[in-house]
Motif scaffolding. Structure first.
Motif, mmCIF file in Angstrom:
data_model
loop_
_atom_site.group_PDB
_atom_site.id
_atom_site.type_symbol
_atom_site.label_atom_id
_atom_site.label_comp_id
_atom_site.label_asym_id
_atom_site.label_seq_id
_atom_site.Cartn_x
_atom_site.Cartn_y
_atom_site.Cartn_z
ATOM 1 N N PRO A 180 0.559 69.960 31.852
ATOM 2 C CA PRO A 180 1.589 70.691 32.605
ATOM 3 C C PRO A 180 1.904 70.063 33.965
ATOM 4 O O PRO A 180 3.034 70.176 34.445
ATOM 5 N N ILE A 181 0.916 69.417 34.592
ATOM 6 C CA ILE A 181 1.209 68.701 35.845
ATOM 7 C C ILE A 181 2.219 67.590 35.560
ATOM 8 O O ILE A 181 3.213 67.415 36.266
ATOM 9 N N ARG A 182 1.963 66.831 34.508
ATOM 10 C CA ARG A 182 2.873 65.737 34.146
ATOM 11 C C ARG A 182 4.276 66.266 33.873
ATOM 12 O O ARG A 182 5.278 65.681 34.295
ATOM 13 N N ALA A 183 4.359 67.365 33.150
ATOM 14 C CA ALA A 183 5.674 67.936 32.834
ATOM 15 C C ALA A 183 6.422 68.325 34.106
ATOM 16 O O ALA A 183 7.639 68.110 34.217
ATOM 17 N N ALA A 184 5.693 68.893 35.071
ATOM 18 C CA ALA A 184 6.332 69.276 36.339
ATOM 19 C C ALA A 184 6.809 68.047 37.103
ATOM 20 O O ALA A 184 7.935 68.011 37.613
ATOM 21 N N VAL A 185 5.964 67.024 37.181
ATOM 22 C CA VAL A 185 6.319 65.812 37.942
ATOM 23 C C VAL A 185 7.512 65.108 37.298
ATOM 24 O O VAL A 185 8.405 64.621 37.992
ATOM 25 N N ARG A 186 7.542 65.080 35.983
ATOM 26 C CA ARG A 186 8.604 64.325 35.294
ATOM 27 C C ARG A 186 9.971 64.995 35.379
ATOM 28 O O ARG A 186 10.969 64.393 34.978
ATOM 29 N N ARG A 187 10.017 66.201 35.927
ATOM 30 C CA ARG A 187 11.343 66.790 36.148
ATOM 31 C C ARG A 187 12.078 66.059 37.260
ATOM 32 O O ARG A 187 13.292 66.201 37.408
ATOM 33 N N GLY A 188 11.352 65.272 38.052
ATOM 34 C CA GLY A 188 11.993 64.405 39.029
ATOM 35 C C GLY A 188 12.659 65.139 40.177
ATOM 36 O O GLY A 188 13.633 64.650 40.748
ATOM 37 N N LEU A 189 12.114 66.292 40.564
ATOM 38 C CA LEU A 189 12.697 67.071 41.647
ATOM 39 C C LEU A 189 12.121 66.597 42.992
ATOM 40 O O LEU A 189 11.297 65.702 43.046
ATOM 41 N N GLY A 190 12.589 67.201 44.063
ATOM 42 C CA GLY A 190 12.094 66.829 45.386
ATOM 43 C C GLY A 190 10.631 67.201 45.565
ATOM 44 O O GLY A 190 10.045 67.927 44.755
ATOM 45 N N TRP A 191 10.038 66.724 46.671
ATOM 46 C CA TRP A 191 8.604 66.928 46.878
ATOM 47 C C TRP A 191 8.229 68.399 46.943
ATOM 48 O O TRP A 191 7.253 68.819 46.313
ATOM 49 N N ALA A 192 8.961 69.176 47.709
ATOM 50 C CA ALA A 192 8.580 70.582 47.884
ATOM 51 C C ALA A 192 8.670 71.341 46.562
ATOM 52 O O ALA A 192 7.772 72.117 46.204
ATOM 53 N N LYS A 193 9.757 71.115 45.827
ATOM 54 C CA LYS A 193 9.925 71.799 44.553
ATOM 55 C C LYS A 193 8.881 71.335 43.533
ATOM 56 O O LYS A 193 8.327 72.152 42.774
ATOM 57 N N THR A 194 8.609 70.040 43.525
ATOM 58 C CA THR A 194 7.591 69.523 42.607
ATOM 59 C C THR A 194 6.232 70.145 42.907
ATOM 60 O O THR A 194 5.502 70.561 41.995
ATOM 61 N N ALA A 195 5.888 70.223 44.200
ATOM 62 C CA ALA A 195 4.602 70.815 44.571
ATOM 63 C C ALA A 195 4.534 72.270 44.113
ATOM 64 O O ALA A 195 3.495 72.722 43.610
ATOM 65 N N ASP A 196 5.630 73.008 44.282
ATOM 66 C CA ASP A 196 5.639 74.406 43.838
ATOM 67 C C ASP A 196 5.427 74.504 42.322
ATOM 68 O O ASP A 196 4.692 75.377 41.836
ATOM 69 N N LEU A 197 6.075 73.620 41.562
ATOM 70 C CA LEU A 197 5.936 73.648 40.104
ATOM 71 C C LEU A 197 4.515 73.286 39.674
ATOM 72 O O LEU A 197 3.957 73.883 38.733
ATOM 73 N N VAL A 198 3.933 72.299 40.359
ATOM 74 C CA VAL A 198 2.553 71.912 40.034
ATOM 75 C C VAL A 198 1.602 73.069 40.374
ATOM 76 O O VAL A 198 0.655 73.348 39.627
ATOM 77 N N ALA A 199 1.862 73.748 41.490
ATOM 78 C CA ALA A 199 1.031 74.908 41.843
ATOM 79 C C ALA A 199 1.137 75.980 40.754
ATOM 80 O O ALA A 199 0.124 76.570 40.357
ATOM 81 N N ASP A 200 2.339 76.231 40.290
ATOM 82 C CA ASP A 200 2.506 77.199 39.200
ATOM 83 C C ASP A 200 1.714 76.774 37.961
ATOM 84 O O ASP A 200 1.087 77.610 37.287
ATOM 85 N N ALA A 201 1.743 75.470 37.669
ATOM 86 C CA ALA A 201 1.030 74.958 36.494
ATOM 87 C C ALA A 201 -0.474 75.161 36.647
ATOM 88 O O ALA A 201 -1.164 75.536 35.690
#
Ligand SMILES: [Fe+2]
Length: 193
Positions: free
Chosen positions: A27-48
């Motif tokens: 799930p971390i990989r899936a969040a990172v590969r969405r290619g969003l900005g740093w803040a949004k990516t960090a939020d998605l990884v936190a959710d994961a």
């Protein structure tokens, strides 16, 4: 090259010393590969992490027993996983009571999850034209808490204020296997109350 790396001013490349379960890496990989900005990516990884660390964030699942004991010479960072394309990496930090980081900021976004014990975090802002620091927040992060941040505004200091060894997982938007740690700069400046 050693199996572990202490986070010091001179960072050295690190090799994998523990395990990051696939149920977290995917799930971390899936969040990172969405290619969003740093803040949004960090939020998605936190959710994961919040969704996949349950029911029990067990440090024994990621680090062998000798590395979970802590080291009187200073807090320790053990690399758990580095994505082959360099887009993220995962480390475990181990702190004896009273051990702390320097005041520092980071080269990229970061998500932390406390797996054992508790961590106390102070957040600072530069003051007086960059000649001083002003403390703007304090957080106590108990076991199970997940936090995300992304530069800028990420100057902080983390300390184990508990009475037992603290262990946390850190996901970085950088390749710690090459950089050694995520610190961009340390700040040896006076702190204004
Ligand atoms: Fe940090």
């Amino acid at each position: 090259m050693s199996l572990t790396s202490t986070v010091h001013r001179e960072a050295r490349p690190a090799v994998v010393a523990g395990t990051c379960p696939g149920r977290l890496v995917r799930p971390i990989r899936a969040a990172v590969r969405r290619g969003l900005g740093w803040a949004k990516t960090a939020d998605l990884v936190a959710d994961a992490l919040r969704a996949n660390l349950n029911p029990d964030p067990d440090p024994a699942a990621i680090l062998p027993a000798p590395l979970r004991r802590g080291d009187p010479s200073g807090y320790q960072s053990h690399l758990l996983y580095a994505e082959p394309d360099g887009t993220f990496s995962v480390s475990a930090m181990v702190w004896l009571p009273g051990q702390q980081t320097p005041v520092h900021d980071h080269v990229a976004w970061c998500v932390t999850a406390v797996l054992q014990g508790r961590e106390h975090e102070e957040i600072f802002a530069l003051d007086r034209g960059g000649q001083a620091l002003r403390r703007i927040a304090r957080n106590v992060n108990p076991r199970g808490s997940v936090s995300a941040f992304a530069p800028p505004g990420d100057i902080h200091r983390v300390r184990n204020t508990g009475s037992t060894v603290a262990i946390s997982m850190h996901v970085y938007g950088a390749d710690i296997s090459r950089l050694g740690n995520s610190i961009r700069r340390e700040y040896a400046l006076p702190v204004r109350a």
